[in-house]
Write a protein that holds these residues in place. Structure first.
Motif, PDB file in Angstrom:
ATOM      1  N   ASP A 119       0.824  -1.210   0.000  1.00 54.87           N
ATOM      2  CA  ASP A 119       0.000   0.000   0.000  1.00 54.87           C
ATOM      3  C   ASP A 119       0.860   1.263   0.000  1.00 54.87           C
ATOM      4  O   ASP A 119       0.560   2.231  -0.714  1.00 54.87           O
ATOM      5  CB  ASP A 119      -0.932  -0.008   1.219  1.00 54.87           C
ATOM      6  CG  ASP A 119      -2.360  -0.342   0.836  1.00 54.87           C
ATOM      7  OD1 ASP A 119      -2.561  -0.977  -0.216  1.00 54.87           O
ATOM      8  OD2 ASP A 119      -3.282   0.032   1.589  1.00 54.87           O
ATOM      9  N   THR A 138      -6.015  -6.359  -4.117  1.00 48.44           N
ATOM     10  CA  THR A 138      -4.605  -6.394  -4.533  1.00 48.44           C
ATOM     11  C   THR A 138      -4.074  -7.825  -4.573  1.00 48.44           C
ATOM     12  O   THR A 138      -3.644  -8.325  -5.592  1.00 48.44           O
ATOM     13  CB  THR A 138      -3.718  -5.519  -3.627  1.00 48.44           C
ATOM     14  OG1 THR A 138      -4.258  -4.202  -3.564  1.00 48.44           O
ATOM     15  CG2 THR A 138      -2.303  -5.452  -4.173  1.00 48.44           C
ATOM     16  N   GLY A 181      -8.981  -5.035  -7.388  1.00 46.48           N
ATOM     17  CA  GLY A 181      -7.792  -4.200  -7.327  1.00 46.48           C
ATOM     18  C   GLY A 181      -6.993  -4.257  -8.612  1.00 46.48           C
ATOM     19  O   GLY A 181      -5.819  -4.636  -8.620  1.00 46.48           O
ATOM     20  N   VAL A 197      -2.498  -2.647  -9.912  1.00 44.89           N
ATOM     21  CA  VAL A 197      -1.159  -2.864  -9.369  1.00 44.89           C
ATOM     22  C   VAL A 197      -0.130  -2.855 -10.506  1.00 44.89           C
ATOM     23  O   VAL A 197      -0.219  -3.661 -11.436  1.00 44.89           O
ATOM     24  CB  VAL A 197      -1.078  -4.195  -8.603  1.00 44.89           C
ATOM     25  CG1 VAL A 197       0.305  -4.359  -7.972  1.00 44.89           C
ATOM     26  CG2 VAL A 197      -2.161  -4.255  -7.528  1.00 44.89           C
ATOM     27  N   GLN A 236      -1.403 -11.368 -10.296  1.00 48.45           N
ATOM     28  CA  GLN A 236      -2.856 -11.252 -10.372  1.00 48.45           C
ATOM     29  C   GLN A 236      -3.316 -12.032 -11.597  1.00 48.45           C
ATOM     30  O   GLN A 236      -2.753 -11.866 -12.682  1.00 48.45           O
ATOM     31  CB  GLN A 236      -3.297  -9.788 -10.477  1.00 48.45           C
ATOM     32  CG  GLN A 236      -3.082  -8.980  -9.215  1.00 48.45           C
ATOM     33  CD  GLN A 236      -3.689  -7.590  -9.314  1.00 48.45           C
ATOM     34  OE1 GLN A 236      -3.678  -6.951 -10.357  1.00 48.45           O
ATOM     35  NE2 GLN A 236      -4.232  -7.105  -8.208  1.00 48.45           N
TER      36      GLN A 236
END
Length: 271
Positions: free
Chosen positions: A59, A227, A244, A247, A259
């Protein structure tokens, strides 16, 4: 799940399930083998699960190129889209969205706004309202749509709503730090018969080690990780989504996770 139904001892459980909505699975006890399979699936899809420290570090790096409000908008949109996939408008139009005082609560406010625009009619529980300008603006946005915002769990919530969206605490929560009013709200959520959807981390769980094992532990039917799945997802055996879609590749490579491919313009992927 065929092994759950083997043998006469499982017949009462089967009858209870048939009498309930097929999506209201949050009170079914976690099965160790199923939890291991779910953890394996999430790890395989994303490379690995993130610890609380790693999630915080990711983050911080995202905040170097994204503003908090832009990340919150993207996260909340992915939550709303995943919830709409799990609980269609035609059968579950009235979600009860429970928001905490931090960024998870902000994700919930954004998700509730998007759900309203999708045609849902949410109600928000937001008992500890931040006075930071970002959160004041988010509250004003849902207020402008006429979305009810309450300070406590309403009486008759299970009859008036179709599911609970848990946006109370995220990966910064420390076990043992539960204070009013959430020391009453979380047990009420755990006791609810509504199907439960948790965002990123089921509220009250230890981010690294999972639920404490008490009667008031939340047992979500659906988990929407943001994420990347966190380490506590190893103890989750329900329907799992990842949101999310923002990224950068450099962060994926640095922290060693991936992902799965998002389809078309989708804001979530099923794990």
């Amino acid at each position: 799940h065929a092994r759950r139904f083997a043998g006469p001892a499982s017949l009462p459980w089967m009858l209870a399930l048939l009498l309930r909505s097929p999506l209201s699975l949050q009170t079914v006890p976690s099965h160790p083998a199923a939890a291991r399979m779910a953890s394996s699936g999430a790890s395989a899809a994303c490379g690995r699960l993130l610890s609380a420290a790693e999630a915080a570090a990711v983050d911080e790096e995202l905040f170097e190129s994204f503003s908090v409000d832009s990340l919150m908008e993207l996260a909340g949109l992915s939550v709303a889209a995943a919830l709409a996939d799990a609980f269609p408008l035609s059968s579950h139009p009235r979600p009860l969205v429970v928001c905490g005082p931090g960024n998870n609560g902000g994700d919930g406010l954004v998700a509730a706004r998007h759900l309203w625009h999708f045609g849902y009619r949410p109600t928000i529980i937001y008992p500890k309202r931040s006075q930071k300008p970002l959160f004041v603006n988010l509250a004003a946005q849902v207020g402008a749509l006429g979305i009810p915002v309450l300070d406590a769990m309403p009486p008759g919530a299970d009859e008036a709503h179709h599911m609970l969206l848990d946006c109370v605490f995220g990966f910064s929560f420390k076990p043992g730090s539960l204070r009013a009013p959430f020391d009453a709200i979380l047990p009420a959520m755990a006791a609810s018969t509504l199907p439960l959807v948790s965002v990123d981390v089921p509220s009250g769980w230890d981010v690294d080690s999972g639920p404490a094992g008490g009667a008031d532990d939340l047992r979500p039917a659906v988990l929407i990780s943001l994420t990347a799945p966190k380490a506590c997802a190893a103890h989750f055996d329900g329907r799992h989504y990842l949101g999310g879609r923002f990224v950068p590749p450099a962060i994926l490579e640095k922290y060693g996770f991936t992902q799965p491919a998002f389809s078309g313009a989708e804001q979530f992927v099923r794990l």
